[in-house]
Write a protein that holds these residues in place. Structure first.
Motif, short mmCIF file in Angstrom:
data_model
loop_
_atom_site.label_atom_id
_atom_site.label_comp_id
_atom_site.label_asym_id
_atom_site.label_seq_id
_atom_site.Cartn_x
_atom_site.Cartn_y
_atom_site.Cartn_z
N PHE A 54 91.36 52.14 50.66
CA PHE A 54 91.61 51.53 49.36
C PHE A 54 91.31 50.04 49.37
O PHE A 54 90.91 49.47 48.35
N LEU A 55 91.47 49.39 50.51
CA LEU A 55 91.09 47.98 50.61
C LEU A 55 89.59 47.83 50.42
O LEU A 55 89.12 47.00 49.63
N ALA A 56 88.82 48.64 51.14
CA ALA A 56 87.36 48.60 51.00
C ALA A 56 86.93 49.03 49.60
O ALA A 56 85.98 48.49 49.03
N LEU A 57 87.65 49.99 49.03
CA LEU A 57 87.33 50.45 47.67
C LEU A 57 87.53 49.34 46.66
O LEU A 57 86.76 49.19 45.71
N GLY A 328 65.42 44.09 48.44
CA GLY A 328 65.58 44.64 49.78
C GLY A 328 66.95 44.31 50.35
O GLY A 328 67.65 45.18 50.88
N ILE A 329 67.35 43.05 50.24
CA ILE A 329 68.64 42.64 50.77
C ILE A 329 69.78 43.31 50.02
O ILE A 329 70.78 43.71 50.61
N ALA A 330 69.65 43.45 48.69
CA ALA A 330 70.70 44.10 47.89
C ALA A 330 70.91 45.55 48.35
O ALA A 330 72.04 46.01 48.49
N PHE A 331 69.81 46.26 48.62
CA PHE A 331 69.92 47.66 49.05
C PHE A 331 70.57 47.76 50.43
O PHE A 331 71.44 48.59 50.68
N ILE A 332 70.16 46.87 51.33
CA ILE A 332 70.71 46.88 52.68
C ILE A 332 72.20 46.51 52.66
O ILE A 332 73.02 47.11 53.35
N ALA A 333 72.54 45.51 51.85
CA ALA A 333 73.94 45.09 51.74
C ALA A 333 74.80 46.21 51.16
O ALA A 333 75.91 46.48 51.63
N GLY A 334 74.28 46.90 50.14
CA GLY A 334 75.02 48.01 49.54
C GLY A 334 75.25 49.13 50.53
O GLY A 334 76.34 49.72 50.59
N SER A 335 74.25 49.40 51.37
CA SER A 335 74.40 50.42 52.41
C SER A 335 75.46 50.03 53.42
O SER A 335 76.25 50.85 53.88
N GLY A 336 75.47 48.74 53.76
CA GLY A 336 76.46 48.24 54.71
C GLY A 336 77.88 48.39 54.19
O GLY A 336 78.78 48.83 54.91
N TYR A 337 78.08 48.03 52.93
CA TYR A 337 79.43 48.15 52.36
C TYR A 337 79.84 49.62 52.22
O TYR A 337 81.02 49.94 52.30
N ALA A 338 78.86 50.49 52.01
CA ALA A 338 79.16 51.92 51.98
C ALA A 338 79.70 52.37 53.34
O ALA A 338 80.65 53.15 53.42
N GLY A 339 79.09 51.86 54.42
CA GLY A 339 79.58 52.16 55.76
C GLY A 339 80.98 51.62 55.98
O GLY A 339 81.85 52.30 56.53
N PHE A 340 81.21 50.40 55.50
CA PHE A 340 82.52 49.78 55.61
C PHE A 340 83.57 50.59 54.85
O PHE A 340 84.72 50.70 55.26
N LEU A 341 83.13 51.18 53.75
CA LEU A 341 84.02 51.99 52.89
C LEU A 341 84.36 53.32 53.55
O LEU A 341 85.50 53.78 53.50
N CYS A 342 83.38 53.94 54.21
CA CYS A 342 83.57 55.28 54.76
C CYS A 342 84.27 55.29 56.12
O CYS A 342 84.96 56.26 56.46
#
Length: 382
Positions: A54-57, A328-342
């Motif tokens: 929930f913190l990451a969310l 490119g950076i936006a997509f990579i950053a979004g993927s990273g936060y998805a990992g942080f979330l999961c």
């Protein structure tokens, strides 16, 4: 190190950089009390993983609205107001009387940190443009430095014996310094730029980079959230040492970020990511020995390894041929936060149904995955 000297020698650059440190002082102080909160509320590891989710969310939820808020309020003001919100929200998880209030408190803490995170990065970008200077990497080093300060605060756990008082001291430190330096950045306004819609055709050349970002950020978050509990329950470390895994991780993360640019210039981005993966793997091996001091050294090696990964992946992504750097950076950053979330709920599930040691075996496997991805990147580049 030139940018570090710039920050330390000019209050205009120190003010925004201290905001980076502030966020991690607050987050890190919460992190070292995760084992205490688990015991106080008598929750399981899987429940703890969901609460951390929930913190990451909260961070992830605020992202779509952040740009509008920053443009409406002003990037300087939104940065300072974000700090105030984060300070207030940082108190909530330690005051939570039950599990459900804890989840809500962590969501608010995450959302506050999210708006501050985006505001402070935008603020530094705008100042860099106006002043024609570069101090973004060193500002991220200050973020890690904030984690070091929080980790050093772990020595107060025993003497204070009061998590709320400890967090109040951290909040006071953050507020005092930000109030002193707020005038140096609060009037800044971001230049509005209309972004083109993201094209999924960009995914293919960025996929490996996105996967590295996903695994690396997920692993970073896992170490921050679970290192204290690992030292407590697996290595049977005394209470005074619970925060040393986090402290070692943050110290070496800071060192790596301040020195990484120079090393990258000499050996290249792909090689430094591969080197980081090897260091992380060695770190996990030491952690899995379950020896107290080897585990603490292992967490420190993890910090050194992961320190260079995400910045370098951003650098590579911003220079992919035929791909706009911001997209490119936006997509990579979004993927990273998805990992942080999961990562938190997955590791919580593994810890609850198998063991916390098994969770770190999975993280070791993730280190080998990153190494594999770098080999594929090198082949692709060749």
């Amino acid at each position: 190190m030139k940018s570090l000297k710039l920050i330390l020698g000019n209050a205009r650059y120190f003010g925004p950089s201290w905001v980076f440190a502030s966020i991690n002082i607050l987050f890190g102080t919460w992190a070292i009390y995760i084992p205490t909160v688990k015991d106080t509320l008598d929750i399981s590891k899987s429940e703890l993983g969901i609460a951390i989710f929930f913190l990451a969310l909260g961070v992830f939820t605020i992202f779509p609205f952040a740009s509008s808020i920053i443009n409406r309020v002003g990037v300087g003001k939104s940065t300072f107001y974000g700090v105030l919100l984060s300070c207030a929200a940082a108190m909530l998880p330690l005051l939570a009387p039950n599990y459900y209030v804890l989840m809500a408190a962590l969501f608010l803490f995450g959302a506050s940190n999210g708006i501050t995170d985006i505001s402070m990065n935008t603020l530094v970008t705008e100042i860099e443009k106006k002043d024609k200077v570069k101090f973004m990497a060193a500002s991220h080093g200050f973020f890690s430095l904030g984690g070091v300060l929080a980790g050093m605060g772990s020595f107060l756990i025993g003497p204070l014996s009061n998590p709320v008082l400890h967090m109040s001291i951290a909040v006071l430190l953050v507020l005092v310094v930000n109030f002193i330096f707020r005038r140096k950045y609060i009037s800044e306004i971001a230049e509005e730029i209309e972004n083109e819609p993201f094209s999924f055709g960009l995914l293919k050349p960025l996929l490996l980079l996105a996967l590295i970002s996903f695994v690396a950020m997920g692993s970073e978050g896992a170490i921050v959230d679970w290192s204290g509990l690992y030292l407590k329950e697996i290595t049977m470390a005394p209470e005074a040492l619970w925060g040393l895994g986090f402290l070692g991780f943050q110290v070496t993360m800071t060192l790596g970020r301040f020195l990484g640019d120079g090393i990258s210039e000499k050996i290249g981005s792909i090689k430094i990511v591969a080197l980081g993966a090897i260091l992380a793997i060695v770190g996990y091996v030491l952690v899995l020995t379950t020896d107290i001091y080897l585990s603490i050294i292992g967490f420190a090696l993890n910090g050194l390894g992961f320190s260079v990964m995400v910045p370098e992946v951003f650098r590579i992504g911003g220079n992919v041929k035929g791909v706009d750097s911001s997209k490119g950076i936006a997509f990579i950053a979004g993927s990273g936060y998805a990992g942080f979330l999961c990562a938190p709920p997955i590791l919580g599930f593994l810890a609850e149904n198998y063991s916390l040691t098994r969770s770190f075996v999975v993280l070791l496997a993730c280190g080998f995955l990153i190494l594999l991805f770098t080999l594929l990147l090198k082949r692709k580049k060749a």
